[in-house]
Design a protein around this motif. Structure first.
Motif, PDB file in Angstrom:
ATOM      1  N   ILE A 214      -8.439  13.079  -0.948  1.00  0.00           N
ATOM      2  CA  ILE A 214      -8.345  12.345  -2.204  1.00  0.00           C
ATOM      3  C   ILE A 214      -6.965  12.593  -2.794  1.00  0.00           C
ATOM      4  O   ILE A 214      -6.462  13.721  -2.785  1.00  0.00           O
ATOM      5  N   GLN A 215      -6.333  11.558  -3.290  1.00  0.00           N
ATOM      6  CA  GLN A 215      -5.032  11.694  -3.943  1.00  0.00           C
ATOM      7  C   GLN A 215      -5.257  11.996  -5.423  1.00  0.00           C
ATOM      8  O   GLN A 215      -5.909  11.222  -6.135  1.00  0.00           O
ATOM      9  N   LEU A 216      -4.723  13.112  -5.876  1.00  0.00           N
ATOM     10  CA  LEU A 216      -4.861  13.537  -7.267  1.00  0.00           C
ATOM     11  C   LEU A 216      -3.521  13.403  -7.975  1.00  0.00           C
ATOM     12  O   LEU A 216      -2.568  14.121  -7.667  1.00  0.00           O
ATOM     13  N   TYR A 217      -3.438  12.464  -8.887  1.00  0.00           N
ATOM     14  CA  TYR A 217      -2.247  12.287  -9.719  1.00  0.00           C
ATOM     15  C   TYR A 217      -2.405  13.228 -10.907  1.00  0.00           C
ATOM     16  O   TYR A 217      -3.326  13.067 -11.719  1.00  0.00           O
ATOM     17  N   TYR A 218      -1.468  14.175 -11.042  1.00  0.00           N
ATOM     18  CA  TYR A 218      -1.799  15.396 -11.778  1.00  0.00           C
ATOM     19  C   TYR A 218      -0.565  16.023 -12.414  1.00  0.00           C
ATOM     20  O   TYR A 218       0.552  15.911 -11.921  1.00  0.00           O
ATOM     21  N   TRP A 219      -0.801  16.678 -13.532  1.00  0.00           N
ATOM     22  CA  TRP A 219       0.138  17.634 -14.117  1.00  0.00           C
ATOM     23  C   TRP A 219      -0.711  18.772 -14.681  1.00  0.00           C
ATOM     24  O   TRP A 219      -1.844  18.524 -15.114  1.00  0.00           O
ATOM     25  N   PRO A 220      -0.233  20.029 -14.636  1.00  0.00           N
ATOM     26  CA  PRO A 220      -1.078  21.158 -15.046  1.00  0.00           C
ATOM     27  C   PRO A 220      -1.292  21.226 -16.557  1.00  0.00           C
ATOM     28  O   PRO A 220      -0.626  21.983 -17.275  1.00  0.00           O
ATOM     29  N   THR A 221      -2.221  20.442 -17.041  1.00  0.00           N
ATOM     30  CA  THR A 221      -2.612  20.384 -18.442  1.00  0.00           C
ATOM     31  C   THR A 221      -4.125  20.566 -18.519  1.00  0.00           C
ATOM     32  O   THR A 221      -4.820  20.510 -17.499  1.00  0.00           O
ATOM     33  N   PRO A 222      -4.679  20.753 -19.720  1.00  0.00           N
ATOM     34  CA  PRO A 222      -6.141  20.874 -19.814  1.00  0.00           C
ATOM     35  C   PRO A 222      -6.898  19.702 -19.203  1.00  0.00           C
ATOM     36  O   PRO A 222      -7.971  19.903 -18.629  1.00  0.00           O
TER      37      PRO A 222
ATOM     38  N   GLU B 248       3.318  26.509 -11.650  1.00  0.00           N
ATOM     39  CA  GLU B 248       4.727  26.746 -11.965  1.00  0.00           C
ATOM     40  C   GLU B 248       5.344  25.572 -12.729  1.00  0.00           C
ATOM     41  O   GLU B 248       6.292  25.743 -13.505  1.00  0.00           O
ATOM     42  N   ASP B 249       4.803  24.380 -12.531  1.00  0.00           N
ATOM     43  CA  ASP B 249       5.355  23.208 -13.221  1.00  0.00           C
ATOM     44  C   ASP B 249       5.137  23.273 -14.726  1.00  0.00           C
ATOM     45  O   ASP B 249       5.888  22.667 -15.495  1.00  0.00           O
TER      46      ASP B 249
END
Length: 237
Positions: free
Chosen positions: A9-17, A213-214
């Motif tokens: 599965i492709q997860l479009y993501y940024w490390p946020t809640p 880390e992002d």
């Protein structure tokens, strides 16, 4: 049982809640996935290719190449993604109507209450260029009220809907940032115990570690470019 998934599965993501909700669910379900970072502090959420997947220009979003009928499907909005993955796998989302309603009402409590109110508390307490006492008090107090609701809910059960579910996954990312929201954990002992149970789960730990880390590459509180991108957008026709 988890369905066999041959393609990630492709997860479009940024490390946020909101991003953590889906990385946690994917880890808990054991589904293969590929992370596609979307740097929301640099405007990548407004690129046309992402807009085609997420019309609201918000992360997270997924593309499941093995969706219904074996055909690819894209899903945006974190709550909808959690429900989709729960139905797909049969995990962390009850199949009986009474159990599903129990989970759904708390999932939507997070989507319509805890997430937006905690987000506004973050904004006015940390990011707003002008410290507005009314706004700070308004959202800090509302988050306090919501945690009081959650604390009472957890007084006689280990997880929000009884059994561990997508409702817990939806809440943990915001709840772990209680200090930024001006809260005192000692006021909410049942909430605090739930928080520790959640943080002890390996799937939660792995999900929150995805591209961690992002999160620290850009200081949104001082980065004027990031602030303009994230806080000053208007609609585009």
């Amino acid at each position: 049982m988890v369905q066999l998934q041959s393609k990630p599965i492709q997860l479009y993501y940024w490390p946020t809640p909101n991003g953590w909700k889906i990385s946690i669910m994917l880890e808990e379900c054991g589904l293969p996935y590929e992370v596609i970072p979307v740097n929301i502090a640099r405007g990548e959420q407004f690129k046309p290719d992402f807009l085609a997947i997420s019309p609201n220009n918000k992360i997270p979003a997924i593309v499941d190449p093995e969706g219904p009928g074996g055909q690819s499907i894209s899903v945006f909005e974190s709550g909808a993604i959690l429900q989709y993955l729960g139905r797909k796998t049969g995990l962390f989302y009850p199949t009986d109507e009474r159990g599903r309603v129990e989970v759904d009402q708390w999932l939507f409590w997070q989507m319509g209450g805890l997430g937006p109110m905690a987000g506004q508390a973050h904004h006015f307490r940390i990011y707003a260029p002008e410290k507005i006492p009314y706004a700070i008090d308004r959202y800090t107090n509302e988050v306090h009220r919501l945690y009081s609701v959650l604390n009472k809910r957890l007084a006689d059960r280990p997880f929000i809907a009884g059994e561990y579910s997508i409702a817990d996954m939806a809440c943990i990312g915001w709840a772990k940032l209680w200090e930024r929201q001006g809260q005192t954990l000692a006021e909410f002992p049942h909430f605090a115990a739930w928080l520790e149970r959640m943080k002890a789960r390996p799937g939660v730990q792995r999900g929150m570690a995805v591209n961690a880390e992002d999160r620290h590459k850009i200081d949104i509180a001082t980065d004027k470019v990031a602030q303009a991108i994230m806080f000053s957008q208007r609609g585009q026709n």
